[in-house]
Design a protein around this motif. Structure first.
Motif, PDB file in Angstrom:
ATOM      1  N   ASP A   1      -7.186   4.474 -12.087  1.00  0.00           N
ATOM      2  CA  ASP A   1      -7.050   5.033 -13.465  1.00  0.00           C
ATOM      3  C   ASP A   1      -5.796   6.028 -13.291  1.00  0.00           C
ATOM      4  O   ASP A   1      -5.023   6.482 -13.647  1.00  0.00           O
ATOM      5  N   THR A   2      -5.277   6.273 -11.534  1.00  0.00           N
ATOM      6  CA  THR A   2      -4.381   6.987 -10.956  1.00  0.00           C
ATOM      7  C   THR A   2      -3.069   6.241 -11.297  1.00  0.00           C
ATOM      8  O   THR A   2      -1.785   6.850 -11.435  1.00  0.00           O
TER       9      THR A   2
ATOM     10  N   ARG B   1       0.933  -1.195  -0.153  1.00  0.00           N
ATOM     11  CA  ARG B   1       0.289  -0.198  -0.169  1.00  0.00           C
ATOM     12  C   ARG B   1       0.925   0.933   0.033  1.00  0.00           C
ATOM     13  O   ARG B   1       1.838   1.706   0.873  1.00  0.00           O
ATOM     14  N   PRO B   2       0.104   2.480  -0.788  1.00  0.00           N
ATOM     15  CA  PRO B   2       1.363   3.308  -1.178  1.00  0.00           C
ATOM     16  C   PRO B   2       1.386   4.237  -0.380  1.00  0.00           C
ATOM     17  O   PRO B   2      -0.105   4.323   0.255  1.00  0.00           O
ATOM     18  N   VAL B   3       2.446   5.065   0.462  1.00  0.00           N
ATOM     19  CA  VAL B   3       2.443   6.754   1.019  1.00  0.00           C
ATOM     20  C   VAL B   3       2.610   7.520  -0.244  1.00  0.00           C
ATOM     21  O   VAL B   3       2.683   8.433   0.779  1.00  0.00           O
ATOM     22  N   ASN B   4       3.796   6.916  -0.674  1.00  0.00           N
ATOM     23  CA  ASN B   4       4.232   8.454  -0.844  1.00  0.00           C
ATOM     24  C   ASN B   4       4.106   8.251  -2.473  1.00  0.00           C
ATOM     25  O   ASN B   4       4.816   8.709  -3.297  1.00  0.00           O
ATOM     26  N   PHE B   5       3.030   7.510  -3.000  1.00  0.00           N
ATOM     27  CA  PHE B   5       2.836   7.786  -4.679  1.00  0.00           C
ATOM     28  C   PHE B   5       3.098   8.746  -5.287  1.00  0.00           C
ATOM     29  O   PHE B   5       2.074   9.986  -4.947  1.00  0.00           O
ATOM     30  N   ARG B   6       3.605   8.839  -6.519  1.00  0.00           N
ATOM     31  CA  ARG B   6       3.345   9.979  -7.699  1.00  0.00           C
ATOM     32  C   ARG B   6       3.826   9.907  -8.773  1.00  0.00           C
ATOM     33  O   ARG B   6       4.131   8.815  -9.644  1.00  0.00           O
TER      34      ARG B   6
ATOM     35  N   ASN C   1       0.732  16.205  -5.216  1.00  0.00           N
ATOM     36  CA  ASN C   1       1.602  14.785  -5.052  1.00  0.00           C
ATOM     37  C   ASN C   1       0.371  14.584  -3.557  1.00  0.00           C
ATOM     38  O   ASN C   1       0.223  13.166  -3.952  1.00  0.00           O
ATOM     39  N   THR C   2      -0.169  15.411  -2.844  1.00  0.00           N
ATOM     40  CA  THR C   2      -0.463  13.991  -1.853  1.00  0.00           C
ATOM     41  C   THR C   2      -2.076  13.940  -2.292  1.00  0.00           C
ATOM     42  O   THR C   2      -2.404  12.400  -1.867  1.00  0.00           O
ATOM     43  N   GLU C   3      -2.960  14.659  -2.950  1.00  0.00           N
ATOM     44  CA  GLU C   3      -4.362  14.190  -3.770  1.00  0.00           C
ATOM     45  C   GLU C   3      -3.602  13.158  -4.901  1.00  0.00           C
ATOM     46  O   GLU C   3      -4.399  11.803  -4.807  1.00  0.00           O
ATOM     47  N   ILE C   4      -2.583  12.772  -5.653  1.00  0.00           N
ATOM     48  CA  ILE C   4      -2.431  11.727  -6.261  1.00  0.00           C
ATOM     49  C   ILE C   4      -2.346  10.674  -5.319  1.00  0.00           C
ATOM     50  O   ILE C   4      -2.937   9.098  -5.321  1.00  0.00           O
ATOM     51  N   ASN C   5      -1.660  10.062  -4.279  1.00  0.00           N
ATOM     52  CA  ASN C   5      -1.070   9.692  -3.600  1.00  0.00           C
ATOM     53  C   ASN C   5      -2.615   9.433  -2.919  1.00  0.00           C
ATOM     54  O   ASN C   5      -3.087   8.186  -2.181  1.00  0.00           O
ATOM     55  N   HIS C   6      -3.722  10.059  -2.567  1.00  0.00           N
ATOM     56  CA  HIS C   6      -4.787   9.706  -1.339  1.00  0.00           C
ATOM     57  C   HIS C   6      -6.081   8.983  -3.059  1.00  0.00           C
ATOM     58  O   HIS C   6      -6.044   8.031  -2.377  1.00  0.00           O
ATOM     59  N   LYS C   7      -5.568   9.390  -3.694  1.00  0.00           N
ATOM     60  CA  LYS C   7      -6.412   8.989  -4.704  1.00  0.00           C
ATOM     61  C   LYS C   7      -5.295   7.138  -5.168  1.00  0.00           C
ATOM     62  O   LYS C   7      -6.325   6.230  -5.808  1.00  0.00           O
TER      63      LYS C   7
ATOM     64  N   ASP D   1      -7.141   0.287  -2.518  1.00  0.00           N
ATOM     65  CA  ASP D   1      -8.007  -0.408  -1.617  1.00  0.00           C
ATOM     66  C   ASP D   1      -9.194  -1.112  -1.888  1.00  0.00           C
ATOM     67  O   ASP D   1      -9.703  -2.330  -1.680  1.00  0.00           O
ATOM     68  N   GLN D   2      -9.865  -0.513  -2.538  1.00  0.00           N
ATOM     69  CA  GLN D   2     -11.089  -1.347  -3.210  1.00  0.00           C
ATOM     70  C   GLN D   2     -10.582  -2.459  -4.035  1.00  0.00           C
ATOM     71  O   GLN D   2     -11.311  -3.173  -4.118  1.00  0.00           O
ATOM     72  N   PHE D   3      -9.069  -2.111  -4.657  1.00  0.00           N
ATOM     73  CA  PHE D   3      -8.590  -3.242  -5.654  1.00  0.00           C
ATOM     74  C   PHE D   3      -8.333  -4.834  -4.340  1.00  0.00           C
ATOM     75  O   PHE D   3      -8.499  -5.684  -5.068  1.00  0.00           O
TER      76      PHE D   3
END
Length: 307
Positions: A279-280, A3-8, A27-33, A39-41
């Motif tokens: 998508d993200t 599970r990512p915490v710094n995804f970008r 980047n914070t919004e990208i990581n949140h998405k 989680d859904q996956f």
């Protein structure tokens, strides 16, 4: 799955991953998405009875691509864990001994670690099951050569794991040039009784024929996808086992929606299909469903069901 915490979008991988795109979003919004998609996956996989072990990434490492663990590690039925040399320096920090310890705590047996990471010092790379497409039943390994998949190390891997190497180059058009696709597993997916592949990316006719011949010889139905479908990650799929030993082909919703009805029907002759929107992750990471799953073939003596 990590599970990512710094995804970008990783600037170090974008130099030769032409599937990546930059989003004009913080980047914070990208990581949140990305976390929401992750989680859904995971939930969709578990709803189908697929055993999933999740591990949280750590902020200290700053590893934007940690969501794609199959590039740094693979797990094998004889108890071997394989560690791979990574092209991007910041991806090398994804390798974590604590993940191996967690698997052992869950009852998985690790007898040996095959470590190829010293090749990084020589500028030689082979990025796990992103670069290597394993047909474990027929003891073959398929590899599209690129800056992240060097032939000499792939041959060494095949010798170590007693696999027959099937080598080729898969290209995509970038600014009018034909350039190598960064990973084999974005243009090809291997299942037990069929293979999904974008044959149009293999420019050399002899190499293309060799790949097709090997697949046919091993009784695989070949499901050919278009270049446009490949760009929707229709080559980035993985077959998994769910409840009651049911086989599923896992992909993103973008991949699924790009497929024709006849292609879906061909796949469903062999197994069910699971898909989920990513998508993200696809846009910024340049990878998709298959890249997010590091399948575990290690022996498990505990008999525990992981979920």
């Amino acid at each position: 799955m990590v599970r990512p915490v710094n995804f970008r979008m990783n600037e170090q991988t974008a130099v030769n991953n032409y599937f990546q795109e930059d989003l004009d979003v913080r980047n914070t919004e990208i990581n949140h998405k990305a976390q929401q998609e992750f989680d859904q996956f995971v939930q969709v996989l578990r709803d189908h009875g697929v055993n999933v072990i999740t591990v949280d990434d750590t902020k200290e490492r700053d590893t934007p691509d940690s969501i794609f663990p199959n590039n740094w590690v693979s797990f094998h039925e004889d108890g071997t864990v394989c560690l791979y040399p990574m092209f991007a320096e910041n991806r090398r920090k994804e390798r974590r001994e604590d993940i191996l310890a967690l698997l052992e705590e869950q009852g998985f047996v690790i007898d040996h670690v095959m470590d190829y990471t010293a090749a990084e010092e020589e500028g030689v790379f082979l990025e796990g099951t992103g670069s290597i497409l394993l047909d474990r039943v027929n003891q073959k390994a398929y590899c599209a050569l690129s800056e992240r998949a060097h032939e000499e190390l792939f041959i060494e891997f095949c010798e170590d794991f007693d696999c027959f190497p099937v080598i080729f180059t898969a290209n995509q058009t970038v600014d009018g040039q034909r350039l190598p696709i960064y990973h084999t597993n974005v243009m090809m997916a291997m299942a037990e009784t069929f293979a999904v592949i974008c044959l149009a990316t293999i420019d050399d006719k002899k190499e293309r024929k060799n790949v097709v011949d090997h697949l046919k010889k091993d009784g695989k139905e070949i499901i050919d996808i278009t270049v446009d479908q490949m760009y929707h990650f229709a080559g980035n799929m993985l077959q998994v086992i769910g409840a009651d030993d049911q086989r599923y082909l896992v992909m993103s919703s973008a991949a699924y929606n790009s497929l024709r009805k006849d292609q879906i029907a061909a796949m469903e002759k062999h197994c069910g299909i699971i898909h989920c929107p990513l998508d993200t992750i696809e846009t910024c990471g340049g990878g998709s469903a298959r890249c997010m799953m590091a399948e575990v073939f290690l022996p498990n003596l505990s008999g525990l069901t992981i979920s």
